[in-house]
Motif scaffolding. Structure first.
Motif, PDB file in Angstrom:
ATOM      1  N   PRO A   1       0.848  -1.208   0.000  1.00 47.60           N
ATOM      2  CA  PRO A   1       0.000   0.000   0.000  1.00 47.60           C
ATOM      3  C   PRO A   1       0.878   1.250   0.000  1.00 47.60           C
ATOM      4  N   LEU A   2       0.879   1.983  -1.111  1.00 41.69           N
ATOM      5  CA  LEU A   2       1.835   3.062  -1.303  1.00 41.69           C
ATOM      6  C   LEU A   2       1.160   4.427  -1.392  1.00 41.69           C
ATOM      7  N   ALA A   3       1.954   5.435  -1.086  1.00 44.30           N
ATOM      8  CA  ALA A   3       1.558   6.829  -1.256  1.00 44.30           C
ATOM      9  C   ALA A   3       2.439   7.441  -2.338  1.00 44.30           C
ATOM     10  N   LEU A   4       1.852   8.340  -3.115  1.00 42.54           N
ATOM     11  CA  LEU A   4       2.618   9.217  -4.001  1.00 42.54           C
ATOM     12  C   LEU A   4       2.348  10.637  -3.527  1.00 42.54           C
ATOM     13  N   ILE A   5       3.382  11.311  -3.023  1.00 43.23           N
ATOM     14  CA  ILE A   5       3.243  12.638  -2.435  1.00 43.23           C
ATOM     15  C   ILE A   5       3.915  13.652  -3.342  1.00 43.23           C
ATOM     16  N   GLY A   6       3.182  14.688  -3.715  1.00 40.53           N
ATOM     17  CA  GLY A   6       3.794  15.700  -4.562  1.00 40.53           C
ATOM     18  C   GLY A   6       2.926  16.934  -4.690  1.00 40.53           C
ATOM     19  N   GLU A   7       3.539  18.002  -5.177  1.00 38.00           N
ATOM     20  CA  GLU A   7       2.850  19.282  -5.317  1.00 38.00           C
ATOM     21  C   GLU A   7       3.021  19.831  -6.728  1.00 38.00           C
ATOM     22  N   THR A   8       3.142  18.941  -7.698  1.00 33.77           N
ATOM     23  CA  THR A   8       3.418  19.329  -9.078  1.00 33.77           C
ATOM     24  C   THR A   8       2.249  18.953  -9.985  1.00 33.77           C
ATOM     25  N   HIS A   9       2.407  19.237 -11.278  1.00 34.78           N
ATOM     26  CA  HIS A   9       1.333  19.009 -12.236  1.00 34.78           C
ATOM     27  C   HIS A   9       1.431  17.644 -12.910  1.00 34.78           C
ATOM     28  N   ASP A  10       2.481  16.876 -12.632  1.00 35.58           N
ATOM     29  CA  ASP A  10       2.692  15.608 -13.339  1.00 35.58           C
ATOM     30  C   ASP A  10       2.432  14.383 -12.458  1.00 35.58           C
ATOM     31  N   LEU A  11       1.643  14.543 -11.409  1.00 39.06           N
ATOM     32  CA  LEU A  11       1.403  13.432 -10.489  1.00 39.06           C
ATOM     33  C   LEU A  11       0.661  12.286 -11.155  1.00 39.06           C
ATOM     34  N   ALA A  12      -0.264  12.585 -12.054  1.00 40.39           N
ATOM     35  CA  ALA A  12      -1.030  11.522 -12.710  1.00 40.39           C
ATOM     36  C   ALA A  12      -0.105  10.620 -13.527  1.00 40.39           C
ATOM     37  N   GLU A  13       0.817  11.217 -14.242  1.00 40.21           N
ATOM     38  CA  GLU A  13       1.763  10.436 -15.046  1.00 40.21           C
ATOM     39  C   GLU A  13       2.587   9.501 -14.170  1.00 40.21           C
ATOM     40  N   ARG A  14       3.068  10.018 -13.041  1.00 46.25           N
ATOM     41  CA  ARG A  14       3.881   9.198 -12.148  1.00 46.25           C
ATOM     42  C   ARG A  14       3.036   8.124 -11.480  1.00 46.25           C
TER      43      ARG A  14
END
Length: 314
Positions: free
Chosen positions: A151-164
């Motif tokens: 169970p993972l988190a992807l944490i970010g404040e940018t516009h490319d989060l969906a791609e990652r």
């Protein structure tokens, strides 16, 4: 006073810079590597995807590479922080302040390879660095395999989060994207992610939480705690290039050096390898390959300069 002179000064002692240096000393070029010794991946325990070195410590990889460069009479590595890079005659002058007790540097070079990489800024979450390099990582290609099915988190404040996030679905079906109230995931992207079982959490983050050094979840500012055992962070990246300001090199909109395919910058005699140019995959083997490509260009260009210099005057 006579200032020591080198064929090439490589600024930066990561995989890109050391790979360039190794290939250049094998081309019988006198090479000095100036390394500030503050690697971006210092918190990372193991590096992956480097052929024959999968699972090695990044710091050990750098040590082995320095030893290889210095095993050649033409190779030298010093720990120093470059403070000045200027044109001097037909070449360049490199000035650096020694670190870890090393002496200051003031040398001349026919050519310079810049391989100082990136500075990264993580989201302003208080405990994020406590888990960075162990449970939280930035390079998906490097570290996702070890997080498979977790169970993972992807944490970010940018516009490319969906791609990652889409990339991460190759390794887990249990993923939540945390925008911290800042990052952007568009409606169409969110629907695509939802079809893959990925949810988007837009509420601000209070902190990353854990027990006995192991990450257990993400706590939001409203007190909600969402269980996660690890994940990935999308930092903001910027080039470490303050020392080149006097050269007026061409840069892109994000401040990275603009080069041709062989690493030549807009100023003849100055080259760039690795993530001093627009960053791509963060794997160490990619950076090392970039250094080898640049080394070949440097050596060929130096041969051309020598031929031109030694040509008879008609």
């Amino acid at each position: 006073m006579t200032v020591e002179s080198y064929d090439v000064v490589v600024i930066g002692g990561g995989p890109a810079g050391l790979s360039a240096a190794l290939n250049l000393v094998r081309a019988r070029r006198r090479v000095l590597v100036v390394d500030g010794n503050r690697p971006r991946n210092a918190a990372t325990l193991t590096a992956h995807g480097f052929l024959t070195r999968d699972g090695i410590s990044p710091l050990e990889l750098r040590r082995l590479a320095r030893d290889e460069v210095e095993s050649y009479d033409e190779g030298e590595v010093v720990f120093a922080q470059v403070t000045g890079l200027t044109v001097s005659g037909s070449g360049f002058r490199v000035v650096a302040s020694g670190v870890r007790g090393a002496a200051d540097i003031d040398v001349l070079a026919d050519t310079v390879v810049i391989a100082t990489g990136l500075t990264e800024t993580l989201p302003a979450v208080p405990s994020i660095r406590a888990y960075y390099g162990t449970q939280l990582h930035s390079c998906v290609e490097c570290d996702a395999y070890e997080k498979s099915d977790a169970p993972l988190a992807l944490i970010g404040e940018t516009h490319d989060l969906a791609e990652r996030a889409l990339l991460l679905t190759q390794w887990t079906s249990d993923l939540i994207v945390f925008t911290n109230g800042v990052g952007t995931v568009g409606d169409d992207d969110e629907r695509t992610l939802a079809r893959l079982g990925v949810s988007v959490e837009r509420r601000p983050i209070d902190d990353v939480v854990g027990e006995r050094g192991a990450m257990t979840g993400i706590r939001l500012t409203d007190g909600t705690e969402i269980a996660r055992s690890g994940g990935f962070v999308r930092p903001l990246w910027s080039p470490s290039l303050s020392f080149v300001d006097d050269l007026d090199l061409d840069r892109d909109d994000d401040g990275f050096l603009v080069t041709d395919a062989a690493g030549r910058t807009s100023l003849p005699g100055v080259y760039a390898a690795g993530e001093s140019t627009e960053p791509g995959p963060q794997q160490l083997i990619v950076a090392a390959g970039s250094g080898a490509v640049v080394a070949a260009a440097v050596n060929r260009d130096l041969i051309g300069v020598s031929v031109e210099r030694d040509a008879p005057v008609l």
